[in-house]
Design a protein around this motif. Structure first.
Motif, PDB file in Angstrom:
ATOM      1  N   LYS A 184       3.478   4.376  -0.519  1.00 15.92           N
ATOM      2  CA  LYS A 184       3.551   4.672  -1.955  1.00 15.92           C
ATOM      3  C   LYS A 184       4.834   4.063  -2.505  1.00 15.92           C
ATOM      4  N   SER A 185       4.705   3.392  -3.612  1.00 15.40           N
ATOM      5  CA  SER A 185       5.893   2.813  -4.239  1.00 15.40           C
ATOM      6  C   SER A 185       6.628   3.876  -5.046  1.00 15.40           C
ATOM      7  N   SER A 186       7.936   3.646  -5.195  1.00 12.15           N
ATOM      8  CA  SER A 186       8.756   4.576  -5.965  1.00 12.15           C
ATOM      9  C   SER A 186      10.096   3.907  -6.246  1.00 12.15           C
TER      10      SER A 186
ATOM     11  N   SER B 118       7.446   4.329   2.549  1.00  7.48           N
ATOM     12  CA  SER B 118       7.729   2.902   2.737  1.00  7.48           C
ATOM     13  C   SER B 118       6.856   2.252   3.802  1.00  7.48           C
TER      14      SER B 118
ATOM     15  N   THR C 106       2.256   6.841   6.259  1.00  8.09           N
ATOM     16  CA  THR C 106       1.551   5.698   5.674  1.00  8.09           C
ATOM     17  C   THR C 106       0.230   5.510   6.428  1.00  8.09           C
TER      18      THR C 106
ATOM     19  N   LYS D 170       0.150   0.539   4.346  1.00  8.78           N
ATOM     20  CA  LYS D 170       0.145   0.916   2.936  1.00  8.78           C
ATOM     21  C   LYS D 170       0.793   2.292   2.767  1.00  8.78           C
TER      22      LYS D 170
ATOM     23  N   GLY E 177       8.562   8.163  -2.459  1.00 14.91           N
ATOM     24  CA  GLY E 177       7.995   6.948  -1.874  1.00 14.91           C
ATOM     25  C   GLY E 177       7.649   7.101  -0.399  1.00 14.91           C
TER      26      GLY E 177
ATOM     27  N   GLU F 227       5.280  -0.525  -1.244  1.00 15.54           N
ATOM     28  CA  GLU F 227       3.970   0.116  -1.081  1.00 15.54           C
ATOM     29  C   GLU F 227       3.156  -0.568   0.012  1.00 15.54           C
ATOM     30  N   THR F 228       3.323  -1.873   0.148  1.00 20.31           N
ATOM     31  CA  THR F 228       2.598  -2.621   1.174  1.00 20.31           C
ATOM     32  C   THR F 228       3.576  -3.460   1.995  1.00 20.31           C
TER      33      THR F 228
END
Length: 480
Positions: free
Chosen positions: A197-199, A210, A287, A195, A208, A251-252
């Motif tokens: 962060k999305s961006s 990845s 992550t 997991k 982000g 994000e995942t």
């Protein structure tokens, strides 16, 4: 070899009652259920054994499709092991050309409809024989779900449900009649869920983190690990989630690994090293990750004492007699795979690393589309690269392993071919051949306690003081 009169009664009873067992196998074949979903098959078997006087305990080890059926009293306590799960996507009619019964549906591509019923038939035949001859002993049949994925026997072993057994008899359909003295690899199946962060991948990639980068870095690390593990160790993976769109920093992400090694303790070492690689990938990408263990099977500990009894039983029964129609059916299947029967057998010999004696025995019959003859235990010392939760059983109790011819010579495992043959007379003959051999083997153990002791002594020597350790986490529970 002539069958002794008292033992011949077992064969006669199975012949007289074959129709009912073949019907049960066909019913399970017609209603295939994948792992953890085998409600019809387990219910059918449990109800039948209950009607035959067995005391049945359902929902064993917290599994809805597991049960234990028991009859008799005293020692020895012998187990017959049944399975009944099908494989996804292997639906097939009982014809020698690929044709799904239900497009995309499950099918018995590993012959577990045959496996479970053969073991069940043997258990009941032995029950009748013990009763008729006033011989003491306890007969158990274990209905074990999810052998293909999940490992019902692992949960049973962890709960101690095999611990009071004196011996166990296992069976599997094959292309050959023989008792096996081979081992299998241990296996662990895990998913690693990362997991981040999305961006916006174009406008703000610096914001982000990845999860897909972490997955890919983990896979790179695993590829380098391959150079530094013992021969025969396998690391397989597939990315099961790589994100949803290329213009979004994922994000995942998720990767599924299957690890194989000859010994369970070494497999745990490799699993720890892979876990460290996942930690490193997470650190490099800022992550986090979570590992979800899906299954873990121990390696097989083959009991030669019991295998020798199985060889003797096969000799007593004699070969399977296949008809011209059955041979033609099998040959049509073999031809579909584009190799001559002999060439395919040669490939099997090379793949397994069989010795000269074993190779010679196979070569003598390798032109046949179906091998009905009985072989000795020609695979001694071999480590099969496949895995089974029978391995967990064999780490707790002396376990014999039998295979019989239910499939053509050139059949690959887990294929539509096996489904086709498992629902017609070829599979039926292999089923009854197995039931007789298993029952005769059990009869030998019930009447010769010295052999039971010998099997136990061999088991203790093989385990060398080690105790069984499940390859699944303590907190892991079977799905409901």
């Amino acid at each position: 070899m002539v069958v002794e009169e008292k033992r011949k009664a077992i064969i006669n009873w199975l012949d007289e009652n074959a129709a009912g067992f073949l019907k049960m196998s066909d019913q399970i074949w017609e209603n295939p259920e994948i792992y953890w979903e085998e409600k019809f098959a387990s219910g059918l078997q449990a109800d039948y054994l209950e009607s035959e006087g067995f005391a049945v305990t359902r929902n064993s080890a917290g599994m809805q499709t597991a049960f234990i059926a028991e009859w008799g009293t005293g020692k020895p306590v012998l187990a017959f092991i049944g399975e009944y799960d099908a494989l996804a996507g292997l639906s097939q009619v009982n014809e020698p050309v690929k044709k799904a019964m239900v497009e995309g549906g499950p099918g018995h591509g590993c012959g577990h409809n045959i496996l479970g019923v053969a073991s069940l038939a043997a258990a009941v035949a032995v029950q009748k024989w013990l009763e008729a001859n006033d011989i003491s002993g306890t007969v158990r049949y274990y209905g074990t779900p999810a052998e293909e994925m999940g490992g019902g026997k692992v949960f049973m072993a962890r709960e101690g449900l095999f611990s009071d057994l004196d011996a166990a008899l296992s069976y599997h359909p094959s292309f050959i009649n023989m008792a096996s003295k081979a081992s299998t690899v241990a296996i662990v199946s895990s998913s690693f869920l990362f997991k981040g962060k999305s961006s916006h991948a174009g406008g703000a990639p610096h914001l982000g983190r990845s999860a897909l980068d972490a997955v890919e870095l983990m896979n790179v690390g695993a590829n380098y690990l391959r150079e530094h593990v013992l021969d025969g160790t396998r690391l397989h993976y597939v990315i099961t989630n790589g994100g949803q769109a290329a213009n979004i920093v994922p994000e995942t992400a998720e990767v599924h690994y299957i690890l194989r090694a000859a010994k369970p303790d070494y497999l745990l070492e490799v699993a720890d090293r892979l876990r460290n690689i996942a930690k490193g990938a997470a650190l490099m990408t800022d992550t986090t990750f979570k590992e979800v263990v899906e299954s873990g099977y121990a390696s097989m500990v083959p009991n030669h004492t019991i295998a020798d009894l199985m060889v003797q039983a096969l000799e007593e029964i004699g070969p399977i007699q296949f008809t011209e129609e059955e041979l033609a059916f099998a040959q049509q299947i073999n031809d579909a795979f584009g190799k001559k029967n002999r060439d395919y057998i040669e490939q099997r010999i090379d793949m397994l690393g069989l010795g000269k004696e074993a190779a010679s025995a196979l070569h003598a019959h390798s032109d046949q589309a179906l091998m009905g003859v009985n072989f000795s235990a020609i695979d001694e010392g071999i480590v099969y690269k496949g895995a089974t939760d029978v391995g967990d059983l064999s780490q707790v109790v002396p376990t014999g392993a039998l295979v019989t011819t239910c499939f053509p010579t050139c059949t690959p495992g887990h294929s539509w071919v096996n489904t086709a043959c498992g629902g017609m007379s070829i599979g039926h003959k292999g089923l009854m051949h197995a039931a007789k051999a298993l029952a005769l083997t059990a009869a030998s153990l019930y009447t010769d306690k010295k052999t039971v002791e010998k099997a136990r002594e061999e088991f203790e020597t093989q385990m060398a003081g080690k105790t069984y350790t499940p390859l699944i986490p303590k907190e892991m529970r079977p799905p409901r």
